[in-house]
Design a protein around this motif. Structure first.
Motif, mmCIF file in Angstrom:
data_model
loop_
_atom_site.group_PDB
_atom_site.id
_atom_site.type_symbol
_atom_site.label_atom_id
_atom_site.label_comp_id
_atom_site.label_asym_id
_atom_site.label_seq_id
_atom_site.Cartn_x
_atom_site.Cartn_y
_atom_site.Cartn_z
ATOM 1 N N ALA A 249 20.894 35.101 22.122
ATOM 2 C CA ALA A 249 19.964 35.857 21.280
ATOM 3 C C ALA A 249 18.529 35.375 21.450
ATOM 4 C CB ALA A 249 20.379 35.742 19.818
ATOM 5 N N ARG A 250 18.349 34.103 21.841
ATOM 6 C CA ARG A 250 16.978 33.602 22.012
ATOM 7 C C ARG A 250 16.648 33.227 23.455
ATOM 8 N NH1 ARG A 250 16.532 27.844 21.796
ATOM 9 N NH2 ARG A 250 18.499 26.779 21.383
ATOM 10 N N ARG A 251 17.669 33.110 24.305
ATOM 11 C CA ARG A 251 17.408 32.827 25.732
ATOM 12 C C ARG A 251 18.399 33.638 26.549
ATOM 13 N NH1 ARG A 251 18.389 29.906 30.380
ATOM 14 N NH2 ARG A 251 16.545 28.955 31.325
ATOM 15 N N ARG A 252 18.039 34.877 26.803
ATOM 16 C CA ARG A 252 18.969 35.804 27.437
ATOM 17 C C ARG A 252 18.781 35.789 28.947
ATOM 18 N NH1 ARG A 252 20.401 41.657 24.857
ATOM 19 N NH2 ARG A 252 22.237 42.105 26.131
ATOM 20 N N THR A 253 19.886 35.717 29.689
ATOM 21 C CA THR A 253 19.833 35.805 31.151
ATOM 22 C C THR A 253 20.889 36.793 31.621
ATOM 23 O OG1 THR A 253 21.424 34.001 31.530
ATOM 24 C CG2 THR A 253 19.087 33.404 31.352
ATOM 25 N N GLU A 254 20.633 37.369 32.793
ATOM 26 C CA GLU A 254 21.508 38.404 33.313
ATOM 27 C C GLU A 254 22.889 37.865 33.638
ATOM 28 O OE1 GLU A 254 23.339 41.217 36.130
ATOM 29 O OE2 GLU A 254 22.800 39.114 36.483
ATOM 30 N N SER A 255 22.972 36.645 34.179
ATOM 31 C CA SER A 255 24.274 36.103 34.561
ATOM 32 C C SER A 255 25.159 35.855 33.337
ATOM 33 C CB SER A 255 24.098 34.808 35.366
ATOM 34 O OG SER A 255 23.296 33.884 34.671
ATOM 35 N N VAL A 256 24.570 35.386 32.246
ATOM 36 C CA VAL A 256 25.355 35.194 31.024
ATOM 37 C C VAL A 256 25.806 36.550 30.480
ATOM 38 C CG1 VAL A 256 25.295 34.394 28.633
ATOM 39 C CG2 VAL A 256 24.286 32.989 30.435
ATOM 40 N N ASP A 257 24.907 37.530 30.476
ATOM 41 C CA ASP A 257 25.291 38.872 30.031
ATOM 42 C C ASP A 257 26.457 39.414 30.854
ATOM 43 O OD1 ASP A 257 23.504 39.044 27.983
ATOM 44 O OD2 ASP A 257 22.119 40.405 28.973
ATOM 45 N N ARG A 258 26.395 39.173 32.148
ATOM 46 C CA ARG A 258 27.448 39.686 33.022
ATOM 47 C C ARG A 258 28.790 39.022 32.706
ATOM 48 N NH1 ARG A 258 26.759 40.497 39.448
ATOM 49 N NH2 ARG A 258 25.032 41.707 38.606
ATOM 50 N N ARG A 259 28.766 37.708 32.499
ATOM 51 C CA ARG A 259 30.013 37.002 32.193
ATOM 52 C C ARG A 259 30.584 37.434 30.831
ATOM 53 N NH1 ARG A 259 33.613 35.280 34.706
ATOM 54 N NH2 ARG A 259 33.944 33.164 33.954
ATOM 55 N N ILE A 260 29.688 37.685 29.874
ATOM 56 C CA ILE A 260 30.164 38.188 28.581
ATOM 57 C C ILE A 260 30.857 39.538 28.766
ATOM 58 C CG2 ILE A 260 29.430 39.052 26.326
ATOM 59 C CD1 ILE A 260 27.205 36.928 26.404
ATOM 60 N N GLY A 261 30.261 40.390 29.607
ATOM 61 C CA GLY A 261 30.872 41.690 29.879
ATOM 62 C C GLY A 261 32.232 41.554 30.541
ATOM 63 N N GLN A 262 32.346 40.602 31.486
ATOM 64 C CA GLN A 262 33.637 40.372 32.137
ATOM 65 C C GLN A 262 34.680 39.893 31.125
ATOM 66 O OE1 GLN A 262 32.469 37.580 35.151
ATOM 67 N NE2 GLN A 262 31.752 39.165 36.578
ATOM 68 N N PHE A 263 34.247 39.005 30.236
ATOM 69 C CA PHE A 263 35.182 38.531 29.203
ATOM 70 C C PHE A 263 35.640 39.685 28.316
ATOM 71 C CE2 PHE A 263 36.009 37.251 24.863
ATOM 72 C CZ PHE A 263 36.956 36.243 25.023
ATOM 73 N N SER A 264 34.703 40.548 27.936
ATOM 74 C CA SER A 264 35.044 41.662 27.053
ATOM 75 C C SER A 264 36.071 42.584 27.711
ATOM 76 C CB SER A 264 33.781 42.449 26.701
ATOM 77 O OG SER A 264 34.060 43.502 25.812
ATOM 78 N N ARG A 265 35.916 42.814 29.007
ATOM 79 C CA ARG A 265 36.878 43.676 29.708
ATOM 80 C C ARG A 265 38.259 43.016 29.780
ATOM 81 N NH1 ARG A 265 32.084 44.689 32.491
ATOM 82 N NH2 ARG A 265 32.501 43.136 34.093
ATOM 83 N N GLN A 266 38.283 41.698 30.001
ATOM 84 C CA GLN A 266 39.552 40.983 30.012
ATOM 85 C C GLN A 266 40.222 41.015 28.635
ATOM 86 O OE1 GLN A 266 40.256 40.757 33.429
ATOM 87 N NE2 GLN A 266 41.216 38.836 32.791
ATOM 88 N N LEU A 267 39.398 40.888 27.605
ATOM 89 C CA LEU A 267 39.929 40.924 26.238
ATOM 90 C C LEU A 267 40.555 42.277 25.932
ATOM 91 C CD1 LEU A 267 40.261 39.563 23.482
ATOM 92 C CD2 LEU A 267 37.944 40.323 22.908
ATOM 93 N N ALA A 268 39.921 43.357 26.423
ATOM 94 C CA ALA A 268 40.449 44.701 26.169
ATOM 95 C C ALA A 268 41.811 44.905 26.815
ATOM 96 C CB ALA A 268 39.458 45.748 26.690
ATOM 97 N N LEU A 269 42.089 44.192 27.901
ATOM 98 C CA LEU A 269 43.359 44.326 28.613
ATOM 99 C C LEU A 269 44.400 43.325 28.133
ATOM 100 C CD1 LEU A 269 41.918 44.719 32.244
ATOM 101 C CD2 LEU A 269 42.784 46.548 30.753
ATOM 102 N N HIS A 270 44.022 42.440 27.235
ATOM 103 C CA HIS A 270 44.912 41.374 26.796
ATOM 104 C C HIS A 270 45.998 41.935 25.861
ATOM 105 C CE1 HIS A 270 46.133 37.574 24.836
ATOM 106 N NE2 HIS A 270 45.692 36.998 25.952
ATOM 107 N N PRO A 271 47.215 41.371 25.903
ATOM 108 C CA PRO A 271 48.268 41.850 24.983
ATOM 109 C C PRO A 271 47.876 41.762 23.509
ATOM 110 C CG PRO A 271 49.208 40.464 26.701
ATOM 111 C CD PRO A 271 47.727 40.376 26.861
#
Length: 455
Positions: free
Chosen positions: A402-424
Motif C-alpha cells: 500500500a505504501r511501496r508498490r512494485t510490479e513484481s509484487v503485484d504480479r506475485r499477488i495475482g499468481q497467488f490469487s489464481r492459485q487460491l481460486a483453484l484450491h480445494p
C-alpha cells in the motif's frame, strides 16, 4: 513596476549556470520534450521560451505563467511552485524582519517547499560551490560527493517508495553526464563512468519495479556500456543480472539463462554479483522445468557464498545480494519445480528469508524483497493446504504494498490469487475473504513513474 530585487527564478538559474538565454532556452526545450513524453500532451514537446519572456521572469515582471510554461518550469525546478519562482528571492525589507528568528523560519520555509526540500537544496548548493572551487571540472571532492550521494540512494532504495525516488536519481545521473562532458584526468573519467553506470542501473531497476520493462532495458543497456567503458567487472556482472531478471519476469526464461551466463564472463575480485547470477539462473531453469540444471545452479550459488571474499566493488544496498535474498530465490526455484519435497524446501527457505529480512532495523528493511519472500512462503503454505498461514503472509504483503508498490509484487499477488481460486478450499470463508482483500488491492491505481521519470 517597483523594483523587487532578484526573483527566485533568477537566483536559481544563476546557481545552475543557466543565466545565459541560449543556455536556458536549450534546457527549457529539453524539459518540454521530456515532460511531453512522460505526462503529455505531445504538443508540449514544441514549447519554447522567447528572450523577452526569459528576462521578464528574471526581473519579476510576470506573476503567474501560462499553463504550459508553468508545467515546464515546475518540471525544471521540482518541488517549487511556478508562482513562487517568479517572486522575490527574499522578502522585502518592509515585509518582514531582515533576520527572521528560527521559529519564523520553521513556520515559513516548510510550508513553501517542505523542510526536506530545503535541506536537500542547501546541501546541493554547497556541493556545487565546492565543485566549482576545484581547479578542474572534476576533482577529489566532486567524486567524493557523487559517491556519497550514490551510496545514500542505493542504501535507502529498498525501503523507499520507488516513484518519488526516480526524479532524484535522474538528476544525479544528469550531473554525472555533465561532468563526463567536461575535461578531467583519465582516472577521474573512469570513476565517473562507474558512477553514471550505477545510476543508470538504479533507474533501470526502478523502471522494472514500476513495470516499465522497455525503459528498464534501455537504462540497463546504457549502464552496461558505461561498465564497459570503465572496464568494471562488478558493474557489468550486476547489469547482466538485472537484464536476466527483466527477462525472467517478462516470461523469457531462456533469455534469462543466456544473460546470466553472459554475466559470468565478468568476474569481480569480490562481492556477490556472481552469487546473484547463479541464483537468477536457478529460478529461470526452474521456470523451464529443468530440474537438474536448477539444482546445480543453486549448489554453485551456495559454494560461491561459502568462499565469498570481504568487500565489494559496488556500493552495496540494493546492489548487494545478501543471504536472505539468496534464500528466497532458492524458494522460488523449488516452487517452480513442484512436488512434495520441493514444496517443503520452498517453505523452509522462504520462512528463513522472511525471518532474516524482519531482523533488520525498520528503516533498513528491504521491503519489496521481503514481500516477495512472504509471497513465496504463502504459495508454499497454500500448496500444503494451510490457507490461514498463507493469509497471514499475504496480509503483511498488502500492507507494505500500500505504501511501496512494485510490479513484481503485484504480479506475485495475482499468481497467488489464481492459485487460491483453484484450491480445494477456495470456498471457505477464509479463502473468500482473502480473495476479496486482494481484489480490492488490485483495483487501486498501480505503481506509476512520477513526472520526470526514468529516461
Amino acid at each position: 513596476m517597483a523594483p523587487t530585487g532578484p526573483t527566485l527564478f533568477q537566483t536559481m538559474i544563476n546557481q545552475r549556470g543557466w543565466q545565459d538565454y541560449q543556455v536556458f532556452k536549450r534546457r527549457y526545450e529539453q524539459a518540454a520534450k521530456q515532460l511531453a513524453e512522460l505526462e503529455g500532451p505531445p504538443s508540449i514537446s514544441t514549447a519554447t521560451i522567447e528572450k523577452r519572456q526569459f528576462f521578464r521572469y528574471a526581473h519579476g515582471e510576470v506573476r503567474t505563467p501560462q499553463t504550459v510554461a508553468r508545467r515546464v518550469l515546475e518540471f525544471m525546478f521540482p518541488g517549487i511552485p511556478a508562482a513562487r519562482l517568479l517572486q522575490p528571492a527574499q522578502p522585502l525589507p518592509d515585509a518582514s524582519p531582515p533576520h527572521p528568528t528560527a521559529g519564523q523560519r520553521d513556520a515559513v520555509e516548510p510550508s513553501e517547499y517542505g523542510l526536506e526540500d530545503v535541506v536537500i537544496a542547501a546541501a546541493d548548493e554547497s556541493a556545487r560551490f565546492a565543485a566549482k572551487a576545484e581547479s578542474s571540472n572534476v576533482g577529489p571532492h566532486t567524486l567524493e560527493q557523487l559517491e556519497a550521494d550514490i551510496r545514500r540512494i542505493v542504501v535507502s532504495y529498498p525501503n523507499r517508495p520507488v516513484g518519488p525516488l526516480v526524479r532524484e536519481v535522474r538528476s544525479l545521473r544528469d550531473r554525472a553526464f555533465e561532468l563526463l562532458e567536461g575535461r578531467q584526468p583519465p582516472r577521474y573519467t573512469c570513476d565517473l563512468y562507474v558512477g553514471a553506470g550505477v545510476l543508470c542501473g538504479v533507474l533501470a531497476n526502478a523502471s522494472f519495479d514500476l513495470g516499465r520493462y522497455d525503459a528498464a532495458e534501455t537504462q540497463a543497456r546504457t549502464a552496461f556500456l558505461l561498465g564497459e567503458l570503465a572496464g568494471h567487472n562488478g558493474l557489468r556482472s550486476w547489469v547482466r543480472g538485472l537484464q536476466a531478471l527483466i527477462a525472467y519476469w517478462g516470461g523469457r526464461p531462456a533469455d534469462a539463462v543466456r544473460l546470466a551466463e553472459a554475466g559470468g564472463a565478468f568476474t569481480p575480485e569480490s562481492g556477490t554479483a556472481q552469487i546473484r547470477l547463479e541464483s537468477i539462473k536457478a529460478r529461470a531453469y526452474g521456470q523451464l522445468n529443468r530440474q537438474s540444471d536448477a539444482l546445480a545452479a543453486l549448489s554453485t550459488a551456495d559454494r560461491l557464498r561459502e568462499r565469498l571474499a570481504d568487500g565489494d566493488e559496488l556500493p552495496g544496498g540494493m546492489m548487494a545480494f545478501p543471504v536472505e535474498k539468496q534464500l528466497f530465490y532458492a524458494s522460488s526455484t523449488h516452487l517452480w519445480l513442484a512436488g512434495t519435497q520441493h514444496l517443503s524446501d520452498a517453505e523452509a527457505r522462504a520462512d528463513e528469508a522472511v525471518e532474516m529480512f524482519q531482523a533488520a532495523p525498520p528503516e533498513q528493511q528491504r521491503l519489496g524483497e521481503m514481500s516477495l519472500a512472504r509471497t513465496d512462503l504463502a504459495m508454499a503454505r497454500l500448496g500444503r493446504g494451510d490457507i490461514d498461514g498463507a493469509a497471514t503472509q499475504i496480509h503483511a504483503v498488502l500492507g507494505v504494498s500500500a505504501r511501496r508498490r512494485t510490479e513484481s509484487v503485484d504480479r506475485r499477488i495475482g499468481q497467488f490469487s489464481r492459485q487460491l481460486a483453484l484450491h480445494p478450499g477456495a470456498g471457505s470463508p477464509a479463502a473468500i475473504g482473502l480473495r476479496e482483500v486482494i481484489m480490492a488491492h488490485q483495483e487501486r491505481t498501480p505503481a506509476q513513474l512520477p513526472p520526470g521519470g526514468s529516461q
